[in-house]
Design a protein around this motif. Structure first.
Motif, PDB file in Angstrom:
ATOM      1  N   ARG A  43     -10.235   8.875   1.407  1.00 17.97           N
ATOM      2  CA  ARG A  43      -9.681   7.521   1.437  1.00 17.97           C
ATOM      3  C   ARG A  43      -9.465   7.083   2.877  1.00 17.97           C
ATOM      4  NH1 ARG A  43      -4.119   5.213  -1.392  1.00 17.97           N
ATOM      5  NH2 ARG A  43      -4.038   3.252  -0.217  1.00 17.97           N
ATOM      6  N   ALA A  44      -9.945   5.879   3.199  1.00 21.20           N
ATOM      7  CA  ALA A  44      -9.735   5.293   4.519  1.00 21.20           C
ATOM      8  C   ALA A  44      -8.491   4.414   4.486  1.00 21.20           C
ATOM      9  CB  ALA A  44     -10.949   4.474   4.941  1.00 21.20           C
ATOM     10  N   LEU A  99       1.235   8.480  -3.058  1.00 21.13           N
ATOM     11  CA  LEU A  99       0.595   9.271  -4.105  1.00 21.13           C
ATOM     12  C   LEU A  99      -0.548  10.104  -3.531  1.00 21.13           C
ATOM     13  CD1 LEU A  99       0.402   9.962  -7.112  1.00 21.13           C
ATOM     14  CD2 LEU A  99      -1.105   7.964  -7.389  1.00 21.13           C
ATOM     15  N   LEU A 100      -1.296   9.513  -2.605  1.00 24.16           N
ATOM     16  CA  LEU A 100      -2.402  10.230  -1.976  1.00 24.16           C
ATOM     17  C   LEU A 100      -1.911  11.487  -1.272  1.00 24.16           C
ATOM     18  CD1 LEU A 100      -5.398  10.356  -0.978  1.00 24.16           C
ATOM     19  CD2 LEU A 100      -4.650   8.974   0.977  1.00 24.16           C
ATOM     20  N   PHE A 101      -0.860  11.352  -0.470  1.00 24.96           N
ATOM     21  CA  PHE A 101      -0.339  12.514   0.253  1.00 24.96           C
ATOM     22  C   PHE A 101       0.297  13.527  -0.699  1.00 24.96           C
ATOM     23  CE2 PHE A 101      -0.663   9.689   3.949  1.00 24.96           C
ATOM     24  CZ  PHE A 101      -1.186  10.561   4.883  1.00 24.96           C
ATOM     25  N   GLN A 151       0.808  -1.226   0.000  1.00 26.91           N
ATOM     26  CA  GLN A 151       0.000   0.000   0.000  1.00 26.91           C
ATOM     27  C   GLN A 151       0.834   1.266   0.000  1.00 26.91           C
ATOM     28  OE1 GLN A 151      -3.244   0.279   2.754  1.00 26.91           O
ATOM     29  NE2 GLN A 151      -3.830  -1.863   2.521  1.00 26.91           N
ATOM     30  N   LEU A 152       2.128   1.125   0.202  1.00 24.39           N
ATOM     31  CA  LEU A 152       2.985   2.316   0.317  1.00 24.39           C
ATOM     32  C   LEU A 152       2.913   3.223  -0.908  1.00 24.39           C
ATOM     33  CD1 LEU A 152       6.479   2.439   1.922  1.00 24.39           C
ATOM     34  CD2 LEU A 152       6.009   3.737  -0.128  1.00 24.39           C
ATOM     35  N   PRO A 153       3.033   2.720  -2.146  1.00 21.71           N
ATOM     36  CA  PRO A 153       2.981   3.634  -3.301  1.00 21.71           C
ATOM     37  C   PRO A 153       1.663   4.406  -3.399  1.00 21.71           C
ATOM     38  CG  PRO A 153       3.864   1.502  -3.941  1.00 21.71           C
ATOM     39  CD  PRO A 153       3.315   1.332  -2.565  1.00 21.71           C
TER      40      PRO A 153
END
Length: 310
Positions: free
Chosen positions: A254-255, A174-176, A168-170
């Motif tokens: 996003r949760a 990208l979200l941040f 989930q790191l990528p």
């Protein structure tokens, strides 16, 4: 309009404040001056100082009161600080600059807080969650937003990138990146002394308040929140709470999984026999989750979901 709305409880606030100061004066000479000095330490909180942060000078003043006069004197002192904070905030420049929607909620909370008397004293401990939220509202360190209070000076740590594992790191990075970074964000919290509007419409109203507050805080990147009820499992176990996650996610939030921890278990099972039974049987493992709603997406949601009175 502001003067008209405040007049109904101004007298009550003055009466309660005088009672609180009288309680202080029994233990503490010059109580009003000590309260004024305490509040002065909170006057300039800084851009990234959340509502739970107590300035060292304020902590030292409170500790001196408790050391010299005892816990009861300290509680009376904090009650007087809350009520004095409301009185000061009513005529402050920040109160005048709040969006009308938020100002209306703030006034309702001020009217509620103006009723605090000796019955509130058990909550008056410097690091009590209840006290910090009531004091935050009173001093405009927190904004009132229907179902929740809104901390305008919050953020997320970079460790959030890793809490979902390497896969989930990528996506989290990208979200941040798209949101603009890790701070500052509005962070919403439940105030357990006021849950009259903790329902779907009250939650939607909180999101509308955030959307309007971006004009007052143009540096803010979005809204964040953390709770066990953002866990997708909750939608299956307690479908009546699904809106807490599904409404923001439908609007671009996003949760994110954070951890399995004792606090999540405590909170998730506190008010539900069903969740307690499933947890005890090993069929439900409560978890802490965080929600991130980027500013642009939240504003767009608010424009699409106006209140019927707007």
């Amino acid at each position: 309009m502001l003067a008209h709305q405040t007049s109904s409880f101004d007298s009550r606030l003055s009466d309660q404040l005088q009672r609180a100061l009288a309680l202080c004066a029994v233990h503490l000479p010059d109580a009003a001056q000590h309260v004024r000095a305490f509040l002065a330490h909170f006057a300039d909180p800084g851009a990234s100082i959340g509502f739970k942060t107590i300035p060292p000078a304020a902590r030292a003043l409170y500790d001196a009161v408790v050391a010299e006069r005892g816990e009861q004197a300290g509680a009376c002192f904090l009650l007087a600080a809350v009520l004095t904070g409301v009185r000061d905030s009513l005529t402050s420049d920040l109160m005048a600059r709040l969006p009308e929607r938020v100002r209306a909620h703030q006034l309702r909370q001020f009217a509620r807080i103006a009723n605090h008397d000796e019955a509130f004293l058990p909550f008056c401990r410097l690091y009590s969650d209840v006290f910090l939220k009531e004091f935050g509202l009173a001093t405009l360190r927190l904004y009132a937003g229907a179902s929740s209070v809104i901390d305008p000076r919050s953020g997320m740590g970079r460790s959030m990138l890793w809490k979902g594992g390497l896969l989930q790191l990528p996506g989290r990075a990208l979200l941040f990146a798209r949101a603009g970074g890790f701070k500052p964000y509005f962070e919403i919290h439940v105030n357990r002394l006021y849950q009259d509007e903790f329902d779907e419409e009250g939650r939607n109203e909180c999101y509308r308040c955030c959307a309007e507050l971006y004009d007052l805080h143009p540096e803010t990147l979005g809204m964040i929140a953390g709770s066990w009820f953002y866990d997708p499992m909750v939608e299956i176990i307690s479908p009546h709470l699904a809106y807490l996650r599904t409404v923001p996610e439908a609007g671009g939030a996003r949760a994110m999984f954070v951890s399995h921890d004792e606090q999540a278990v405590k909170n998730a099972t506190a008010t539900s026999e069903k969740r307690r039974a499933l947890q005890a049987a090993g069929q439900y493992r409560p978890a802490s989750w965080s929600l991130l709603w980027p500013r642009r997406a939240q504003i767009a949601w608010a424009r699409r979901n106006k209140d019927k009175n707007d």
